[in-house]
Write an enzyme that holds these catalytic residues in place. Structure first.
Site, PDB file in Angstrom:
ATOM      1  N   HIS A   1       0.876  -1.196   0.000  1.00  0.00           N
ATOM      2  CA  HIS A   1       0.000   0.000   0.000  1.00  0.00           C
ATOM      3  C   HIS A   1       0.900   1.229   0.000  1.00  0.00           C
ATOM      4  CE1 HIS A   1      -3.767   2.221   1.547  1.00  0.00           C
ATOM      5  NE2 HIS A   1      -2.835   3.142   1.306  1.00  0.00           N
TER       6      HIS A   1
ATOM      7  N   HIS B   1       1.591   5.386  -1.706  1.00  0.00           N
ATOM      8  CA  HIS B   1       1.193   6.573  -2.484  1.00  0.00           C
ATOM      9  C   HIS B   1       2.429   7.138  -3.169  1.00  0.00           C
ATOM     10  CE1 HIS B   1      -2.870   6.790  -0.766  1.00  0.00           C
ATOM     11  NE2 HIS B   1      -2.286   6.256   0.307  1.00  0.00           N
ATOM     12  N   LEU B   2       2.414   7.129  -4.496  1.00  0.00           N
ATOM     13  CA  LEU B   2       3.564   7.656  -5.251  1.00  0.00           C
ATOM     14  C   LEU B   2       3.284   9.024  -5.858  1.00  0.00           C
ATOM     15  CD1 LEU B   2       4.916   4.483  -7.123  1.00  0.00           C
ATOM     16  CD2 LEU B   2       6.040   5.761  -5.286  1.00  0.00           C
TER      17      LEU B   2
ATOM     18  N   LYS C   1      -9.530  -0.195  -5.544  1.00  0.00           N
ATOM     19  CA  LYS C   1      -9.522   0.470  -4.238  1.00  0.00           C
ATOM     20  C   LYS C   1     -10.863   1.125  -3.963  1.00  0.00           C
ATOM     21  CE  LYS C   1      -7.923   2.436  -0.516  1.00  0.00           C
ATOM     22  NZ  LYS C   1      -6.684   2.581   0.205  1.00  0.00           N
TER      23      LYS C   1
ATOM     24  N   HIS D   1     -10.469   1.181   2.153  1.00  0.00           N
ATOM     25  CA  HIS D   1     -10.202   2.182   3.197  1.00  0.00           C
ATOM     26  C   HIS D   1     -11.372   2.093   4.167  1.00  0.00           C
ATOM     27  CE1 HIS D   1      -8.497   6.010   4.823  1.00  0.00           C
ATOM     28  NE2 HIS D   1      -9.684   5.974   5.393  1.00  0.00           N
TER      29      HIS D   1
ATOM     30  N   HIS E   1      -4.486  -0.734   6.012  1.00  0.00           N
ATOM     31  CA  HIS E   1      -3.997   0.024   7.171  1.00  0.00           C
ATOM     32  C   HIS E   1      -4.923  -0.065   8.388  1.00  0.00           C
ATOM     33  CE1 HIS E   1      -6.693   2.918   5.358  1.00  0.00           C
ATOM     34  NE2 HIS E   1      -5.828   3.312   4.457  1.00  0.00           N
TER      35      HIS E   1
ATOM     36  N   ASP F   1       1.490   2.619   3.482  1.00  0.00           N
ATOM     37  CA  ASP F   1       0.682   3.833   3.337  1.00  0.00           C
ATOM     38  C   ASP F   1       1.569   5.080   3.378  1.00  0.00           C
ATOM     39  OD1 ASP F   1      -1.626   5.242   2.834  1.00  0.00           O
ATOM     40  OD2 ASP F   1      -2.308   5.260   4.913  1.00  0.00           O
TER      41      ASP F   1
ATOM     42  N   ALA G   1      -3.467  14.636   5.801  1.00  0.00           N
ATOM     43  CA  ALA G   1      -3.198  13.358   6.477  1.00  0.00           C
ATOM     44  C   ALA G   1      -2.157  12.564   5.707  1.00  0.00           C
ATOM     45  CB  ALA G   1      -4.489  12.548   6.558  1.00  0.00           C
TER      46      ALA G   1
HETATM   47  O1  DOR Z   1      -2.992   9.348   5.858  1.00  0.00           O
HETATM   48  C1  DOR Z   1      -3.415   9.090   4.750  1.00  0.00           C
HETATM   49  N1  DOR Z   1      -2.905   9.658   3.641  1.00  0.00           N
HETATM   50  N2  DOR Z   1      -4.433   8.227   4.635  1.00  0.00           N
HETATM   51  C2  DOR Z   1      -5.036   8.012   3.471  1.00  0.00           C
HETATM   52  O2  DOR Z   1      -5.960   7.253   3.444  1.00  0.00           O
HETATM   53  C3  DOR Z   1      -4.627   8.742   2.250  1.00  0.00           C
HETATM   54  C4  DOR Z   1      -3.252   9.193   2.342  1.00  0.00           C
HETATM   55  C5  DOR Z   1      -2.889  10.223   1.291  1.00  0.00           C
HETATM   56  O3  DOR Z   1      -3.189   9.974   0.110  1.00  0.00           O
HETATM   57  O4  DOR Z   1      -2.307  11.253   1.622  1.00  0.00           O
HETATM   58 ZN    ZN Z   2      -3.262   5.114   1.692  1.00  0.00          ZN
END
Ligand code: DOR
Ligand code: ZN
Length: 346
Positions: free
Chosen positions: A13, A15-16, A99, A136, A174, A247, A263
């Site tokens: 999991h 995020h790029l 997702k 999620h 997560h 994550d 977040a």
């Molecule tokens: O903390 C997080 N950041 N939770 C998420 O579900 C998304 C992620 C984000 O894409 O920044």
């Molecule tokens: Zn995530």
């Protein structure tokens, strides 16, 4: 034990992002990880197979010479998603999961699902072909306390979806609570759960006591200490349904250190060293490889990686940059708040 060699890990999991941020963060993951499940919450989101293919090409184009990395693509489920497009993208081998973001639950989730009946056709098609749904797991009902949103989601949304769609393979993404751990343990082998590095380290006091720490704020938000301990026990248990999904989610500092901060914790850089520290604390170093390099591949029905990664414990603490990505950020690298003596050997 002062040295441990693992099969090269997978981050199930991640995020790029895109553009300059992608260029900044991709080497941080590719340095240690062979593959990652890449989240589709771009703006606009990665909804179709064609969009996933184009995003995959941009990721590979951003990979520095000499590094190897395989992006495992995901599609962002919307109420307009075409089941046949999903099935074709899976059949071609491009897409490894879909997702589900409840609309409004987190970063860039506005295009997510409001009415779960509208995605029933897609979920049934996915169950038929064995394509996992990554979830999620937080309700968005403003009446539900943010610390309860995961547990309420399991009862109100996740369990009903699974009952209505027999055979649907699900990854609870997560998980942050003992409720999540307990639910996962009570299910069959069509359900797995990812656990992040930071949720093994943080409880809610770390975010809020003695000053507010925006770089520890993520979603789902870290919970009470007994939940963190349940996550540690699950991650280090050797149970194959639990595996790593960092994550790791970069945001530029000016959007984290903000009146309404974003977040996400950025852990790609130091995740493997932090996990060695955590697993050693739990007397479970021998189970680290399963968590980072075997269980996830097995659930996603992928071959195991052939490469290796060695971690060594040294007298001096490991060091990493406090921030990365000048042009796109800067992005603050997760600081666990304690010295870490495990180093990834190059
Ligand atoms: O903390 C997080 N950041 N939770 C998420 O579900 C998304 C992620 C984000 O894409 O920044
Ligand atoms: Zn995530």
């Amino acid at each position: 034990m002062t040295e441990i060699t693992l099969r090269r890990p997978d981050d199930m999991h991640l995020h790029l992002r895109d553009g300059a941020m992608l260029t900044a963060v991709l080497p941080e993951t590719a340095r240690h990880f062979a593959r990652a499940i890449v989240m589709p919450n771009l703006v606009p989101p990665v909804v179709t197979g064609a969009e996933a293919l184009a995003y995959r090409d941009r990721i590979l184009a951003a990979l520095p010479d000499g590094m190897s990395f395989e992006p495992l693509m995901t599609l962002y489920l919307t109420e307009a998603t075409d089941p046949e497009d999903v099935a074709a993208a899976a059949a071609s081998g491009l897409v490894k999961s879909v997702k589900l973001y409840p609309a409004g639950a987190t970063t860039n989730s506005q295009s997510g699902v409001r009415d779960f009946d509208k995605v029933r056709g897609v979920l049934e098609r996915m169950a038929g072909i064995g394509l996992p749904l990554c979830v999620h797991g937080e309700v968005t009902d403003p009446a539900v306390d943010i610390f309860d949103r995961e547990a309420v989601f399991i009862d109100r949304v996740l369990d009903p979806i699974r009952r209505a769609t027999p055979g649907l393979r699900v990854v609870m993404e997560h998980i942050t609570t003992k409720d999540g751990v307990d639910y996962a343990r009570a299910q069959g082998d069509d359900l797995a759960a990812t656990i992040t590095t930071h949720h093994l380290i943080l409880n809610r006091n770390h975010i809020l006591a003695g000053g507010i720490r925006p770089h520890y704020y993520c979603l789902p938000v870290a919970k009470r200490e007994h939940h963190r301990l349940a996550l540690r026990a699950a991650a280090t248990s050797g149970e194959t349904r639990f595996f790593l999904g960092t994550d790791s989610a970069p945001h530029p500092d000016h959007l984290k250190e903000h009146a309404c901060g974003c977040a996400g914790c950025f852990t790609a850089t130091n995740t493997m060293a932090l996990l060695a520290h955590v697993f050693e604390e739990e007397n479970a170093l021998g189970r680290l490889e399963g968590f980072t390099s075997e269980h996830g591949a097995a659930f996603y029905r992928l071959p195991r990686n052939e490469g290796r990664l060695t971690l060594a414990k040294r007298d001096h603490p490991a060091r990493w940059p406090a921030k990365i990505g000048d042009e796109a950020g800067p992005v603050t690298v997760f600081d666990p708040g304690f010295p870490v003596h495990w180093h990834v050997s190059d």
